[in-house]
Design a protein around this motif. Sequence first.
Motif, PDB file in Angstrom:
ATOM      1  N   GLY A   1      -0.451   3.983  12.142  1.00 58.93           N
ATOM      2  CA  GLY A   1      -0.845   3.047  11.097  1.00 58.93           C
ATOM      3  C   GLY A   1       0.028   3.179   9.869  1.00 58.93           C
ATOM      4  N   GLN A   2       0.251   4.410   9.445  1.00 67.24           N
ATOM      5  CA  GLN A   2       1.101   4.614   8.273  1.00 67.24           C
ATOM      6  C   GLN A   2       2.548   4.251   8.578  1.00 67.24           C
ATOM      7  N   HIS A   3       3.011   4.557   9.765  1.00 65.98           N
ATOM      8  CA  HIS A   3       4.369   4.206  10.149  1.00 65.98           C
ATOM      9  C   HIS A   3       4.556   2.690  10.046  1.00 65.98           C
ATOM     10  N   HIS A   4       3.582   1.949  10.502  1.00 64.50           N
ATOM     11  CA  HIS A   4       3.633   0.484  10.448  1.00 64.50           C
ATOM     12  C   HIS A   4       3.601  -0.001   9.000  1.00 64.50           C
ATOM     13  N   ALA A   5       2.754   0.621   8.183  1.00 67.06           N
ATOM     14  CA  ALA A   5       2.637   0.214   6.778  1.00 67.06           C
ATOM     15  C   ALA A   5       3.935   0.471   6.020  1.00 67.06           C
ATOM     16  N   VAL A   6       4.562   1.615   6.266  1.00 73.91           N
ATOM     17  CA  VAL A   6       5.838   1.931   5.614  1.00 73.91           C
ATOM     18  C   VAL A   6       6.916   0.956   6.074  1.00 73.91           C
ATOM     19  N   HIS A   7       6.938   0.663   7.354  1.00 78.54           N
ATOM     20  CA  HIS A   7       7.913  -0.294   7.882  1.00 78.54           C
ATOM     21  C   HIS A   7       7.747  -1.660   7.218  1.00 78.54           C
ATOM     22  N   ASN A   8       6.517  -2.130   7.079  1.00 79.98           N
ATOM     23  CA  ASN A   8       6.271  -3.423   6.451  1.00 79.98           C
ATOM     24  C   ASN A   8       6.727  -3.429   4.990  1.00 79.98           C
ATOM     25  N   ALA A   9       6.473  -2.322   4.292  1.00 88.86           N
ATOM     26  CA  ALA A   9       6.877  -2.229   2.891  1.00 88.86           C
ATOM     27  C   ALA A   9       8.400  -2.235   2.767  1.00 88.86           C
ATOM     28  N   GLU A  10       9.072  -1.523   3.640  1.00 91.97           N
ATOM     29  CA  GLU A  10      10.529  -1.402   3.559  1.00 91.97           C
ATOM     30  C   GLU A  10      11.254  -2.666   4.000  1.00 91.97           C
ATOM     31  N   THR A  11      10.604  -3.477   4.788  1.00 95.02           N
ATOM     32  CA  THR A  11      11.249  -4.700   5.286  1.00 95.02           C
ATOM     33  C   THR A  11      10.713  -5.966   4.617  1.00 95.02           C
ATOM     34  N   GLY A  12       9.851  -5.789   3.610  1.00 94.88           N
ATOM     35  CA  GLY A  12       9.338  -6.937   2.873  1.00 94.88           C
ATOM     36  C   GLY A  12       8.379  -7.788   3.674  1.00 94.88           C
ATOM     37  N   GLN A  13       7.442  -7.113   4.362  1.00 94.62           N
ATOM     38  CA  GLN A  13       6.472  -7.843   5.187  1.00 94.62           C
ATOM     39  C   GLN A  13       5.035  -7.427   4.867  1.00 94.62           C
ATOM     40  N   THR A  14       4.758  -7.143   3.592  1.00 97.16           N
ATOM     41  CA  THR A  14       3.414  -6.723   3.212  1.00 97.16           C
ATOM     42  C   THR A  14       2.470  -7.894   2.979  1.00 97.16           C
ATOM     43  N   GLY A  15       3.035  -9.057   2.728  1.00 95.86           N
ATOM     44  CA  GLY A  15       2.213 -10.211   2.361  1.00 95.86           C
ATOM     45  C   GLY A  15       2.071 -10.364   0.863  1.00 95.86           C
ATOM     46  N   LEU A  16       2.537  -9.377   0.093  1.00 97.88           N
ATOM     47  CA  LEU A  16       2.578  -9.474  -1.366  1.00 97.88           C
ATOM     48  C   LEU A  16       3.937 -10.073  -1.718  1.00 97.88           C
ATOM     49  N   THR A  17       3.953 -11.346  -2.066  1.00 96.14           N
ATOM     50  CA  THR A  17       5.205 -12.086  -2.178  1.00 96.14           C
ATOM     51  C   THR A  17       6.181 -11.437  -3.143  1.00 96.14           C
ATOM     52  N   TYR A  18       5.696 -11.056  -4.309  1.00 97.77           N
ATOM     53  CA  TYR A  18       6.582 -10.468  -5.312  1.00 97.77           C
ATOM     54  C   TYR A  18       7.120  -9.130  -4.825  1.00 97.77           C
ATOM     55  N   PHE A  19       6.275  -8.280  -4.242  1.00104.01           N
ATOM     56  CA  PHE A  19       6.717  -6.983  -3.727  1.00104.01           C
ATOM     57  C   PHE A  19       7.742  -7.184  -2.617  1.00104.01           C
ATOM     58  N   ASP A  20       7.462  -8.094  -1.705  1.00102.02           N
ATOM     59  CA  ASP A  20       8.371  -8.346  -0.587  1.00102.02           C
ATOM     60  C   ASP A  20       9.712  -8.875  -1.077  1.00102.02           C
ATOM     61  N   SER A  21       9.697  -9.669  -2.147  1.00104.57           N
ATOM     62  CA  SER A  21      10.956 -10.204  -2.677  1.00104.57           C
ATOM     63  C   SER A  21      11.811  -9.074  -3.235  1.00104.57           C
ATOM     64  N   TRP A  22      11.184  -8.074  -3.878  1.00107.45           N
ATOM     65  CA  TRP A  22      11.942  -6.934  -4.394  1.00107.45           C
ATOM     66  C   TRP A  22      12.521  -6.106  -3.257  1.00107.45           C
TER      67      TRP A  22
ATOM     68  N   ARG B   1       4.398 -12.066 -16.798  1.00101.24           N
ATOM     69  CA  ARG B   1       5.153 -12.361 -18.017  1.00101.24           C
ATOM     70  C   ARG B   1       6.650 -12.136 -17.830  1.00101.24           C
ATOM     71  N   HIS B   2       7.031 -11.071 -17.151  1.00104.76           N
ATOM     72  CA  HIS B   2       8.434 -10.687 -17.088  1.00104.76           C
ATOM     73  C   HIS B   2       9.148 -11.076 -15.801  1.00104.76           C
ATOM     74  N   ALA B   3       8.406 -11.541 -14.806  1.00102.70           N
ATOM     75  CA  ALA B   3       9.062 -11.949 -13.553  1.00102.70           C
ATOM     76  C   ALA B   3       8.380 -13.134 -12.900  1.00102.70           C
ATOM     77  N   GLY B   4       7.260 -13.557 -13.431  1.00 99.61           N
ATOM     78  CA  GLY B   4       6.440 -14.562 -12.779  1.00 99.61           C
ATOM     79  C   GLY B   4       7.079 -15.913 -12.600  1.00 99.61           C
ATOM     80  N   GLU B   5       8.034 -16.262 -13.469  1.00 99.97           N
ATOM     81  CA  GLU B   5       8.646 -17.580 -13.382  1.00 99.97           C
ATOM     82  C   GLU B   5       9.413 -17.776 -12.079  1.00 99.97           C
ATOM     83  N   ARG B   6       9.915 -16.690 -11.495  1.00 98.43           N
ATOM     84  CA  ARG B   6      10.712 -16.818 -10.276  1.00 98.43           C
ATOM     85  C   ARG B   6       9.948 -16.392  -9.030  1.00 98.43           C
ATOM     86  N   LEU B   7       8.702 -15.909  -9.181  1.00 97.81           N
ATOM     87  CA  LEU B   7       7.950 -15.383  -8.060  1.00 97.81           C
ATOM     88  C   LEU B   7       6.724 -16.242  -7.764  1.00 97.81           C
TER      89      LEU B   7
END
Length: 224
Positions: free
Chosen positions: A116-137, A212-218
Amino acid sequence: MTQKMTATRAEGQVRLERFAPHMGRDYAHGRNFDRGAGAHRDVSMLSPFIRRRLLTEQEVIAAAIKSHGAKASAKFIDEVIWRSYFKGWLEQRPEVWDSYAAGLRQDLADMQDDAGQHHAVHNAETGQTGLTYFDSWAKELIETGYLHNHARMWFASVWIFTLGLPWQLGALWFHYHLLDGDAASNTLSWRWVAGLHTKGKTYLARAENIRRHAGERLEFDGSP
């Protein structure tokens, strides 16, 4: 990569000369805004050159003072000096690095036994968490080797406190991808976000701050 950096001193000097006029008021007023890959106009992006000693802190600071004076460029100078501070701090406390390395080895071993953690780390590192702003970073870092400093703090906070992932694994991933990846600055910044560097003080990403600081593009959904 969407932002190509030529790793030569000549290229670093060109970028230094180009940004010098912005090291005063422009930097002080705009440095916290994450405008995204190809649009980081208010930060110098000189850190990869400093990291590889193609430029030095002294000459970058000298350029700021020459262009704006020490007072007007104080905020820019402060940020340059932070990297040197972190190096000196860690050099005097080798046990902190040893603790990080030991924790990292344990986290990597634990992840092998936790699908489970391996999958969660993989999703975070490849931008597949579903959190659009986090995934864009995550994708920007992979594609460009760079993230705005404010985005690095938000990313680390979400990694640790929202996704519940071990901070050492995040620090390792940053260090692997960042063109300016520095063992001291990177590791201690992650420790600071996690509340380990300044005891009892964590850095929590706030929805309003990101908006405020990144929302315009996310496509910001209001979390974390």
